[in-house]
Design an enzyme around this catalytic site. Structure first.
Site, PDB file in Angstrom:
ATOM      1  N   ASP A  12       0.834  -1.331   0.064  1.00  5.58           N
ATOM      2  CA  ASP A  12       0.095  -0.087   0.006  1.00  5.58           C
ATOM      3  C   ASP A  12       0.943   1.296   0.008  1.00  5.58           C
ATOM      4  OD1 ASP A  12      -2.149   1.612   0.403  1.00  5.58           O
ATOM      5  OD2 ASP A  12      -2.731   0.927   2.218  1.00  5.58           O
ATOM      6  N   GLU A  21       2.536   5.174  -3.842  1.00 10.04           N
ATOM      7  CA  GLU A  21       2.735   6.397  -4.737  1.00 10.04           C
ATOM      8  C   GLU A  21       3.811   7.113  -4.851  1.00 10.04           C
ATOM      9  OE1 GLU A  21       0.190   5.935  -2.454  1.00 10.04           O
ATOM     10  OE2 GLU A  21      -1.138   4.562  -3.620  1.00 10.04           O
ATOM     11  N   ASP A  78      -9.000   3.774  -1.579  1.00  3.18           N
ATOM     12  CA  ASP A  78      -9.786   4.254  -0.616  1.00  3.18           C
ATOM     13  C   ASP A  78     -11.253   4.539  -0.933  1.00  3.18           C
ATOM     14  OD1 ASP A  78      -7.708   3.093   0.936  1.00  3.18           O
ATOM     15  OD2 ASP A  78      -6.949   4.882   1.723  1.00  3.18           O
TER      16      ASP A  78
END
Lengths: 552, 985
Positions: free
Chosen positions: B541, B544, B617
């Site tokens: 996760d 980015e 999300d």
């Protein structure tokens, strides 16, 4: 639906090779009688919906809508398979477990799998089970002894309370009479002195005093408002600091937290997570104190914060009327205390009317002679008589209250929804259990409140007050399941979240103890613990319950 | 006073805490190079026909390579005669054209490595190309029919791809090509006046042009009159030092004959991309590609999200073409539809070279194959990873995990994987278990694995900067951490773990080290995850990367990566490298290698080679449920087939109805996971009341019965690159009615058509049945009731029942579906179960289906350990009244197309795996739409079988209603063997 067409008998050797399972395989003892063919050679599905050839039973291919034709193969969903488990306890397992390649403990004879896949472990598992069950029974036995001591306690407590109610009832009767008498006296003295008192109350000093008092009261009210507001803000910010959700990734929140830390002299929270590491708190607090010490000295006579907190109450509770009278006395020549009032205290009730008549004459004489200053002392008498009445009334109210509580307690002891039908929980009323989990110590005082106390300083949060036993509508009040769960509600509200709640799950054990604490979802805590109050006597058990409950 | 200020902040927060924070992210007008790019486009529009691109090919420099494979040429800009650009055009052997342009001999180097991370290998150059050089152009004609042409016009530079004389793709047709060359700051400053750019002052086209007119600057007509954000740029409280100055790249890519475009995920919007320019555009900002951790993203927006795939498909009833723009820096894409038959796009990137792949199509299928040959096909996942995944932030302890598992088993709900989010770790030091709550991690995993299940545990890329964290310590010692703008030391940012640093996976020195961390046994060389097992797989996760206190919740663009590249150059690839190396690490931790499962939030072109992604999300709202489907479809057509969105929505507490519908959506996504935010109530399916609980149990079980269909679909995608989920236009490329449909889709080649319901209180759904140009397939059967629906020649909409317990799921006539109908606790426990075949006859009475099976966990399939079967149903002879249902080996026929990875030359049907399942039989065959009641059903040459016939409509009829149903009981034919069953009717 068109019935199965059997154009050829199922005699092909290819087809028969695989399926040679006993027709009653996987059928439990309760249903075995139903697995016999009809005279026609067919068999009726247990739900009666369909007739199928007897050969189709346990042929590893689902035919009946209710799945009853495959008790032993798992070919039909949502059915059960009976493991005989000889040497242990026979039981049903869901069809999803049949021939899944796993050797379940539940089916220790391995009968649910293809032959040769699972060894028969029923002997070992059965032994281990019995050993474990014996141990549990031992605990239950010991626990139930303790439990019966709780019951004894409850009965004693009931007796004690009943006795206390008895005593209180008598005392209240006496006290009520006394109050009546004092009220009578007070009324009489009051009527005498009312006019004089009013006159005195015109004194500028008194008026000013009352003004001061009112101003002070108002100030204090405002001050409290501010304190409350400050505390609320502090709580919000503290909760924000320890509980803010890092996933919001909001630098504005971080800034708010940092700002609060600076203002409140709190250490930096090092982590974005919820864990607070406040090792430095003590030190910081000291520093904060030091800082306070450096503040400007108050003018002489000014009160410090501590004195303000306690002294102000005392000051504001002053009876200004009494003070006015005392003041009068003080300003006048020192004079003896009035004996007139004192006398009444010693006179029998029956003589008081006569005494009052005499007193008036007596007082007028004394006034003429200049011994006393008339109304002055009668006013003081009035105030004292009133005080005595108030005290007596308070006393009476306290007693009545005590009685009421005792009566309620008596009622609750054996209330199913209170301390249990046998009163076995009474002993534990208010008993506090603790569990240290490292960062926090969790405490639950049974039937009162649950708390989270940080071990390294910080705010203690209420996790809720006792609300009810197991609230599930499926659970009958008074059943063991009912008492195995307590709910504590309305604790401190979480920032951006609900009020904290606790579900306390209890099992039978020889001690009252908390075992585990988990916050399963935000601000919803699950405590587990043991208590002897749940250990029912072994003999009292219903015969059928045990086997099922103690499934492996 | 101060505390009041804070209260103000607080109340503000309470109001805004449940909304997308637009101010955290740039709009085009807040991004210097995007502002410049859009201003350029505005000036061009204003100038209309007088606008001419300053870029032209220097005809004298054209050089064709000796093997005719490519040609190079110098390109000049009339604005800067001293600067030279190099153009290179190649044609690959599959017809894909690669166009590269870079600055030659510049002051600095433009980032040119993006393609090297995305491509599986350097593509083969076509041997059949003959470049023809003219005075004004270079051209080459190729293709089987010699109908494709690449044309490079010199002045101005214009590259076009044509098919049958019609322009398919045109580069720089509008003259928006602009590669900002590297320049010297001091020199530049002395030449121009005060930079006029002010933050927030949008470069309005008209105003700019007026400035131009007044200006003395000879380049102002093109570049504008100000050095807008050339040397420094501030957004919010962050300043980007931009040490290399302006280096952005603008290019227009037009599709003169294609009215619909798809792709450039990931954005929360429709599959057919709405316009951002022209009259009344849907979005005012361009689509943005800049991998971002967006809190509570909007359900309809061009805002960039967690991943970026710069792939665009342009589609029409005639042809489909595509482009892949191998750029890793921030990219903004304007899309305009000049007419409903043509599309203009404008790509504005912050840095990097021009490296474009033009995919000639001409069908969606061809595009998928061409793109897969560039960036690879989706990897074949471990079979268990297609089961149901149960996640929550967070299961709080090992006992919590055990009790969740227990509850699933008590309710007999299948589940394959339990997940742990960040709170398993001590202080968010990933790998390091919090030993207070997870004192026995290995035992916990073993308890889960005992029922054939796995665990997925999160490992994020930020490393807590503490001496107590071996992962950080080792990375620090190896000097493989991302560096701050100074290029010295370690960049420090803020994430879950507080003060953190990030591994630089562009640095090869990090690769072996990262693998070593995942070993489950002790290593002499350093730390390894001994408190783990082979049943633990990984969730990546925040890659980015998400940096809480960084600009736009990410890293500063001037951070330095391996090779001295700035973060801006590589940002969109960063997340892919993290999941790539995690994937390698998990694969190689065991010997022999096991197929890893790695879920990533951030991705780039090529990420499909490393596992699954999810849409991040999302919110527990109907809008997010609906857009999640579109996002998954969009990702699928851009290669990321193994995709899904969080069932239930990450944020919020969905009511039971919404949760049920969400399970229906999830069960028909390749990646099927329920997840929930830490603030939400628990919502595991067993917590639902009836009837919801029972409905969800049925949905979960339905997914499990169809796992063979999913797995077979995955085999296909690993070979062809065709997406698992196929939108309407992919299935029916010539049916214009289907181009905008993105709420129903097909699963692989199985013939399953699903229309998930995403509205509250629905009782019906409308499903579009396409015109079918291929054959008379147009009968669709309701999966559950066998109700036959008929298509029409121009396609039609049908209304079907869709109460809460009903899923609009159809089998297209002509399909055979292999399913396993016995409920189990996990997919691995289904390995011994028999199969059911659903034969859904087409109008002509035929059907076809496939089944692929292997051990599901190892790489033995690459050595030929698998079965690939074909099932067919057809008349025994043209006019006969007999249907033959047969099973044949497909792998022997097409060994080289059987599995991804190794193209087998031969296939042994009696391989070890096939032997291990040789006793697995077909326990039931259901034939839907038969013409009449059979007189006999038997295995060819064998005895009569037991069967049951329910009369109903035949496939060949025109009437709607419940179809006829033949149910053949236990034919005892084996799934891995050839057989024939003949139905006489």
């Amino acid at each position: 639906m068109i019935p199965w067409l059997l154009l050829l008998p199922l005699s092909s050797p290819v087809l028969v090779a695989a399926a040679a399972v006993d027709k009653t395989f996987g059928v439990g003892p309760d249903a075995i009688a139903k697995y016999t063919p009809l005279k026609s050679g067919n068999w009726k599905c247990l739900d009666g919906s369909k007739e199928i050839p007897w050969e189709f039973v346990n042929d590893d291919s689902c035919d009946c809508p209710d799945g009853s034709d495959e008790p032993g193969t798992g070919a039909c969903p949502n059915t059960n398979f009976y493991c005989k488990n000889e040497g242990h306890i026979g039981l049903y397992i869901p069809s999803s477990r049949v021939k899944d390649g796993l050797c379940e403990v539940e089916c220790c004879d391995g009968s649910d799998e293809r032959p040769g896949v699972c060894p028969n472990l029923c002997k070992e598992i059965g032994e281990a089970y019995r050993k474990k069950r014996d141990e549990e029974r031992k605990i239950q036995k010991t626990g139930s002894k303790i439990r019966s001591s709780y019951i004894t306690f409850a009965h004693k407590e009931k007796k004690r309370l009943e006795a206390s109610i008895e005593t209180l009832t008598q005392e209240i009767e006496v006290k009520e009479k006394e109050v009546a008498r004092l009220r009578d006296i007070a009324e009489r003295t009051e009527s005498l002195s009312q006019a004089a008192l009013e006159h005195k109350q015109q004194s500028p000093l008194y008026k000013s005093l009352i003004d001061h008092s009112n101003a002070l009261k108002s100030l204090r009210r405002e001050h409290f408002k501010h304190l409350e507001r400050e505390k609320a803000l502090g709580d919000i910010l503290t909760a924000l600091r320890t509980g803010y959700n890092p996933n919001y990734q909001d630098m504005a929140v971080l800034e708010a937290v940092r700002g609060w830390e600076e203002l409140a002299g709190l250490p930096h929270i090092n982590d974005v997570g919820k864990d607070t590491t406040e090792e430095t708190t003590a030190k910081e607090e000291e520093e904060a104190k030091e800082e306070e010490g450096e503040k400007e000295e108050p003018e002489e006579g000014m009160w410090d914060a501590g004195r303000l907190e306690h002294g102000l109450d005392v000051l504001l509770n002053t009876d200004y009327t009494s003070l006015l009278l005392e003041h009068e006395e003080h300003i006048q020549s020192p004079s003896e205390d009035s004996i007139i009032y004192d006398l009444t205290a010693y006179l029998p009730d029956s003589l008081i009317p006569q005494y009052e008549a005499v007193k008036e004459t007596l007082v007028s004489w004394l006034r003429m002679l200049g011994v006393i200053r008339g109304e002055d002392n009668t006013a003081a008498d009035s105030s004292r008589a009133h005080q005595a009445l108030t005290d007596a009334e308070t006393n009476l109210a306290t007693m009545k209250n005590e009685k009421k509580t005792a009566e309620e307690d008596v009622a609750e002891i054996f209330d199913v929804e209170g301390f249990g039908a046998e009163g076995e929980w009474k002993k534990l009323d208010g008993l506090c259990l603790e569990k240290n989990t490292g960062d926090y110590t969790y405490e639950v005082c049974l039937f009162e409140e649950a708390k989270q106390k940080p071990n390294n300083g910080g705010t203690t949060f209420s996790l809720g007050r006792f609300d009810s036993w197991n609230p599930s509508p499926d659970v009958k009040a008074g059943s063991p399941e009912y008492y195995s769960k307590q709910v504590y509600k309305h604790g401190t509200r979480c920032w951006n979240g609900p009020e904290r709640n606790v579900v306390l799950l209890l099992t039978c054990g020889t001690e009252n103890a908390l075992l585990t604490i988990q916050e399963l979802e935000k601000c919803e805590y699950q405590f587990t613990g043991t208590t002897p109050a749940l250990c029912l006597p072994l003999d009292g058990e219903k015969g059928n319950g045990n086997g099922k409950k103690d499934e492996l | 006073m101060r505390s009041w200020t804070f209260l103000g902040v607080l109340s503000l927060l309470l109001v805004e805490s449940s909304a997308f924070k637009a101010h955290d992210f740039k709009t085009c007008s807040q991004s210097g190079f995007c502002r410049r790019g859009r201003a350029l486009s505005a000036r061009a529009k204003e100038a209309r026909s007088s606008w001419k691109s300053p870029y032209s090919v220097d005809a004298s420099s054209v050089a064709i390579s000796s093997d005719q494979a490519s040609f190079t040429a110098g390109v000049k800009s009339s604005l800067y005669p001293d600067i030279t650009f190099g153009l290179e055009v190649r044609v690959h052997d599959d017809g894909v054209v690669r166009v590269r342009m870079d600055e030659i001999g510049g002051l600095k180097k433009h980032y040119d490595e993006a393609a090297s991370w995305a491509l599986i290998a350097e593509p083969n150059i076509s041997r059949d190309i003959q470049w023809k050089t003219g005075k004004k152009e270079v051209r080459a004609v190729y293709g089987d029919k010699k109908d494709i042409e690449v044309l490079v016009e010199f002045a101005p530079l214009r590259v076009s791809l044509l098919r049958s004389g019609r322009e398919q793709i045109v580069l720089n047709g509008q003259g928006l090509l602009h590669m900002e060359h590297f320049r010297n700051k001091a020199a530049a400053e002395s030449k121009t006046e005060e930079p006029a750019a002010v933050e927030g002052e949008v470069a309005n086209g008209a105003e700019e042009v007026q400035t131009v007119i007044k200006s003395e600057n000879p380049r102002a007509w093109f570049e504008g009159d100000s050095e807008d954000a050339y040397w420094e740029e501030t957004f919010s409280s962050w300043t980007d030092s931009k040490p290399k100055g302006p280096e952005s790249l603008s290019i227009d890519i037009n599709f003169p004959n294609h009215g619909t475009v798809y792709g450039i995920p990931q954005h929360a919007t429709r599959l057919a991309l709405p316009s951002t320019t022209g009259d009344s555009p849907t979005f005012s900002d361009p689509y943005r590609l800049w991998n971002s951790d967006v809190f509570e993203y909007l359900a309809s927006s061009p805002v960039s999200l967690y991943g970026s795939i710069p792939v665009l498909h342009a589609h029409s009833t005639d042809t489909t073409v595509g482009i892949f723009d191998a750029v890793a820096s921030e990219t903004w894409i304007d899309i305009g539809h000049v007419s409903d038959k043509s599309t203009e796009t404008h790509w504005i990137s912050e840095s990097g070279i021009l490296d474009l792949f033009l995919m000639p199509g001409p069908t969606p299928e061809a595009i998928f194959k061409q793109y897969a040959r560039l960036t690879g096909t989706p990897v074949l996942p471990a079979a268990w990873s297609l089961g149901y995944h149960q996640c929550r932030w967070n299961y709080v302890s090992s006992d919590d995990v055990r009790s969740v598992q227990k509850r699933f088993d008590e309710e007999d709900m299948p589940v394959d994987v339990f997940w742990l989010d960040i709170e398993y770790s001590e202080d968010h030091k990933y790998f390091m278990w919090n030993d207070k709550t997870f004192p026995d991690p290995v035992e916990m995993v073993n308890d889960v694995a005992a029922v054939g299940r796995k665990m997925v545990v999160i490992v994020d890329p930020h490393l807590k900067r503490t001496s107590e964290y071996p992962a950080y310590q080792e990375a620090s010692k190896l000097e493989v951490l991302v560096k701050p703008p100074s290029g010295q030391g370690e960049y420090e940012g803020w994430c879950w773990s507080g003060s953190s640093s990030w591994t630089d996976f562009f640095n090869p020195a990090a690769w072996d080290w990262w693998k070593s961390l995942f070993k489950t046994y002790p290593l002499e060389s350093g730390w390894s995850w001994t408190k783990s097992t082979d049943a633990v797989h990984i969730w990546n996760d925040m890659n980015e990367p998400s940096v809480f206190n960084g600009p736009e919740i990410s890293m500063p663009r001037d951070n330095i990566h391996y090779g001295g590249w700035e973060h801006r150059d590589v940002h969109n690839i960063n997340g892919m490298l993290f999941s790539n190396h995690t994937y390698q690490a998990v694969a190689e931790r065991s010997d022999p290698r096991q197929r890893p499962f790695v879920l990533t939030r951030s991705f780039y072109a090529g990420s499909q080679r490393f596992g699954a992604m999810w849409t991040g999300d999302n919110l527990g709202t109907w809008e997010h449920m609906a857009v999640g489907i579109k996002m998954v479809l969009s990702n699928s057509i851009a290669g990321m087939s193994f995709a899904g969105s969080d069932v239930g929505g990450f944020f919020g507490n969905p009511e039971p109805e919404m949760l049920v519908r969400w399970y229906q959506v999830g069960a028909f996504a390749p990646f099927f996971r329920a997840h929930a935010h830490i603030d939400t109530k628990r919502r595991e399916p067993y917590l639902l009341d009836e009837p919801y609980k029972g409905i969800v149990r049925d949905i979960l079980r339905l997914r499990y019965t169809q796992l063979p269909v999913w797995y077979t679909a995955f085999r296909e995608t690993t070979v062809t690159g065709l997406p698992i989920l196929r939108p309407q236009y992919v299935m029916f490329p010539k049916d214009k009615n289907g181009f905008d449909i993105d709420d129903q889709y097909y699963i692989g080649s199985s013939g399953l058509l699903i229309k998930p319901v995403t509205t509250k209180d629905a009782t019906e759904a409308t499903v579009y049945i396409a015109e079918d140009q291929v054959s008379c397939f147009t009968v669709y059967y309701d999966y559950f009731t066998h109700h036959a629906y008929r298509g029409a020649s121009k396609g039609k909409e049908i209304t079907v029942p869709a109460a809460l317990h009903q899923i609009p799921l159809f089998v297209r006539g002509g399909s055979i579906l292999p399913t396993r109908e016995r409920p189990r606790r996990s997919s691995t426990l289904m390995k011994h179960d028999p199969f059911t075949l659903r034969v859904a006859l087409s109008k002509t009475g035929t059907a076809h289906g496939e089944l692929y099976l292997d051990d599901g966990e190892t790489y033995s399939h690459e050595k030929g350990q698998f079965i690939w079967r074909q099932f067919t149903a057809e008349k025994t002879a043209k006019k006969s009244k007999a249907l033959r249902i047969s099973s044949r080996d497909l792998a022997t026929e097409k060994p080289s197309e059987a599995v991804d990875g190794v193209a087998l030359t031969t296939f042994n049907p009696a391989n070890e795996f096939a032997k291990s399942i040789e006793d697995i039989r077909v326990e039931k065959i259901v034939v839907v739409g038969l013409n009449g009641k059979p007189s006999s059903v038997r295995v060819e040459g064998g005895a009569e079988l037991v069967w049951e016939y329910t009369p109903g409509h035949a496939a060949s009829e025109k009437k709607e209603g419940v179809a006829s149903l033949l149910s053949i009981k236990d034919p005892k034919v084996l799934v891995a063997k050839d057989w024939d069953i003949v139905v006489q009717y």
